[in-house]
Scaffold this motif. Sequence first.
Motif, PDB file in Angstrom:
ATOM      1  N   UNK A  76     -12.045   0.522   6.738  1.00 26.36           N
ATOM      2  CA  UNK A  76     -12.853   1.694   6.403  1.00 26.36           C
ATOM      3  C   UNK A  76     -12.966   2.625   7.611  1.00 26.36           C
ATOM      4  N   UNK A  77     -13.224   2.052   8.788  1.00 24.27           N
ATOM      5  CA  UNK A  77     -13.351   2.868   9.993  1.00 24.27           C
ATOM      6  C   UNK A  77     -12.042   3.581  10.315  1.00 24.27           C
ATOM      7  N   UNK A  78     -10.921   2.892  10.141  1.00 26.27           N
ATOM      8  CA  UNK A  78      -9.625   3.505  10.420  1.00 26.27           C
ATOM      9  C   UNK A  78      -9.319   4.627   9.434  1.00 26.27           C
ATOM     10  N   UNK A  79      -9.639   4.422   8.167  1.00 27.70           N
ATOM     11  CA  UNK A  79      -9.419   5.461   7.168  1.00 27.70           C
ATOM     12  C   UNK A  79     -10.279   6.685   7.461  1.00 27.70           C
ATOM     13  N   UNK A  80     -11.524   6.462   7.830  1.00 27.00           N
ATOM     14  CA  UNK A  80     -12.416   7.575   8.152  1.00 27.00           C
ATOM     15  C   UNK A  80     -11.968   8.302   9.415  1.00 27.00           C
ATOM     16  N   UNK A  81     -11.334   7.580  10.337  1.00 24.11           N
ATOM     17  CA  UNK A  81     -10.848   8.195  11.577  1.00 24.11           C
ATOM     18  C   UNK A  81      -9.625   9.068  11.343  1.00 24.11           C
ATOM     19  N   UNK A  82      -8.917   8.837  10.234  1.00 20.59           N
ATOM     20  CA  UNK A  82      -7.760   9.668   9.926  1.00 20.59           C
ATOM     21  C   UNK A  82      -6.449   8.935   9.772  1.00 20.59           C
ATOM     22  N   UNK A  83      -6.475   7.604   9.810  1.00 22.13           N
ATOM     23  CA  UNK A  83      -5.237   6.862   9.594  1.00 22.13           C
ATOM     24  C   UNK A  83      -4.721   7.142   8.188  1.00 22.13           C
ATOM     25  N   UNK A 103      -5.164  -1.253   0.889  1.00 18.09           N
ATOM     26  CA  UNK A 103      -4.823  -0.630  -0.403  1.00 18.09           C
ATOM     27  C   UNK A 103      -6.062  -0.001  -1.043  1.00 18.09           C
ATOM     28  N   UNK A 104      -7.165  -0.742  -1.050  1.00 18.49           N
ATOM     29  CA  UNK A 104      -8.382  -0.253  -1.694  1.00 18.49           C
ATOM     30  C   UNK A 104      -8.972   0.953  -0.967  1.00 18.49           C
ATOM     31  N   UNK A 105      -8.665   1.078   0.349  1.00 18.56           N
ATOM     32  CA  UNK A 105      -9.170   2.211   1.129  1.00 18.56           C
ATOM     33  C   UNK A 105      -8.257   3.430   1.021  1.00 18.56           C
ATOM     34  N   UNK A 106      -7.169   3.305   0.272  1.00 15.80           N
ATOM     35  CA  UNK A 106      -6.270   4.429   0.075  1.00 15.80           C
ATOM     36  C   UNK A 106      -5.254   4.626   1.171  1.00 15.80           C
ATOM     37  N   UNK A 107      -5.043   3.621   2.028  1.00 13.70           N
ATOM     38  CA  UNK A 107      -4.057   3.728   3.107  1.00 13.70           C
ATOM     39  C   UNK A 107      -2.680   3.361   2.554  1.00 13.70           C
ATOM     40  N   UNK A 108      -2.205   4.177   1.651  1.00 20.14           N
ATOM     41  CA  UNK A 108      -0.990   3.864   0.901  1.00 20.14           C
ATOM     42  C   UNK A 108       0.122   4.878   1.168  1.00 20.14           C
ATOM     43  N   UNK A 109       1.382   4.472   0.939  1.00 19.59           N
ATOM     44  CA  UNK A 109       1.752   3.159   0.432  1.00 19.59           C
ATOM     45  C   UNK A 109       1.580   2.066   1.484  1.00 19.59           C
ATOM     46  N   UNK A 110       0.995   0.941   1.084  1.00 17.35           N
ATOM     47  CA  UNK A 110       0.927  -0.218   1.971  1.00 17.35           C
ATOM     48  C   UNK A 110       2.298  -0.892   1.927  1.00 17.35           C
ATOM     49  N   UNK A 131       0.680  -6.442  -6.770  1.00 15.12           N
ATOM     50  CA  UNK A 131      -0.438  -5.890  -6.008  1.00 15.12           C
ATOM     51  C   UNK A 131      -0.235  -4.442  -5.577  1.00 15.12           C
ATOM     52  N   UNK A 132       0.882  -3.851  -5.972  1.00 14.85           N
ATOM     53  CA  UNK A 132       1.105  -2.444  -5.659  1.00 14.85           C
ATOM     54  C   UNK A 132       1.550  -2.174  -4.240  1.00 14.85           C
ATOM     55  N   UNK A 133       2.192  -3.147  -3.598  1.00 13.27           N
ATOM     56  CA  UNK A 133       2.707  -2.973  -2.245  1.00 13.27           C
ATOM     57  C   UNK A 133       4.203  -2.673  -2.293  1.00 13.27           C
TER      58      UNK A 133
END
Length: 329
Positions: free
Chosen positions: A107-114, A149-156, A181-183
């Motif tokens: 979550x922190x990485x996604x919010x940071x912009x990853x 995946x759940x945090x939207x960091x896709x495609x995983x 699993x959508x990877x």
Amino acid sequence: MLVDRYGRVATDLRVSLTDRCNLRCTYCMPEEGLAWLPRQDILTDDEVVRLVRIAVERLGVREVRFTGGEPLLRRGLVDIVAACARLDPRPELSLTTNAVGLARTTVALAEAGLDRVNGSLDTLRADRFEALTHRRRLDDVLAGLAAARDAGLEPVKINAVLMRGLNDDEAPELLAWALEHGYELRFIEQMPLDAQHGWDRSTMVTAEEILASLQSVFDLTPVGDVERGSAPAETWLVGGGPARVGVIASVTRPFCGNCDRTRLTAEGQVRNCLFAREESDLRGAMRDGADDAELARRWEVAMAGKAAGHGIDDPGFLQPSRPMSAIGG
């Protein structure tokens, strides 16, 4: 621009943040680990961000991937990602990780912009995972990938290395799991980058063998070279698509002619090839007071001397003295 003498332009930067890792994968390092780099030699967070900024603003880099070792062991990772996400032009930011600690930081990485995550997973069986990594952390890896995946960091994307006699029978099983699993799964031929220097081409599971195993279960359609571009993976549609599987055949089908990568080690050395035996020091110049223009010039010179290919098939090929964990993937 980072142009070499063969006209290749490097726009993809791999930044190693640490040589340390919390797994001991047999194709990378011995069970007892390695002598880690002294902390004073490692680039500070500000130094990492400065060099990434120079690469993006002055040298045309458009993609930045943070690697290791295991980059999640870098305490300043989230802050580094956030600072790089504020660059203009903003590069695409990704992370290559073993995913052991990913669930706690996603979550922190996604919010940071990853933007996305590449995970490593060679087996779905707990006993084999322990044999390959000398750790009982399979559940943590699976949880981390799901969190990404759940945090939207896709495609995983999942990277898998098959080892003869250990997990070389798992290719269809791994692909079925990835599809469920959508990877996006990519198999990587084992490369001569282990600390033990025990790599043996005769025991490597080749791309042809991997594809034969997959095609015994799945209908695969090649995507083609035009869409592939400089991507390292040859890609196939599974069952007509849209799901895909890739094979990175660095040894048997080298793609050096289309390489667009430049690498920065955790202690500030430029590597113009994963298999290079020489490096160019940016940390020393930076700490001696070099300005951005001088650091950019040094980087350009380092990349200009890039060899035509990695030379694994050459009779005089010598494996790099650094293992993969100290180079950055």
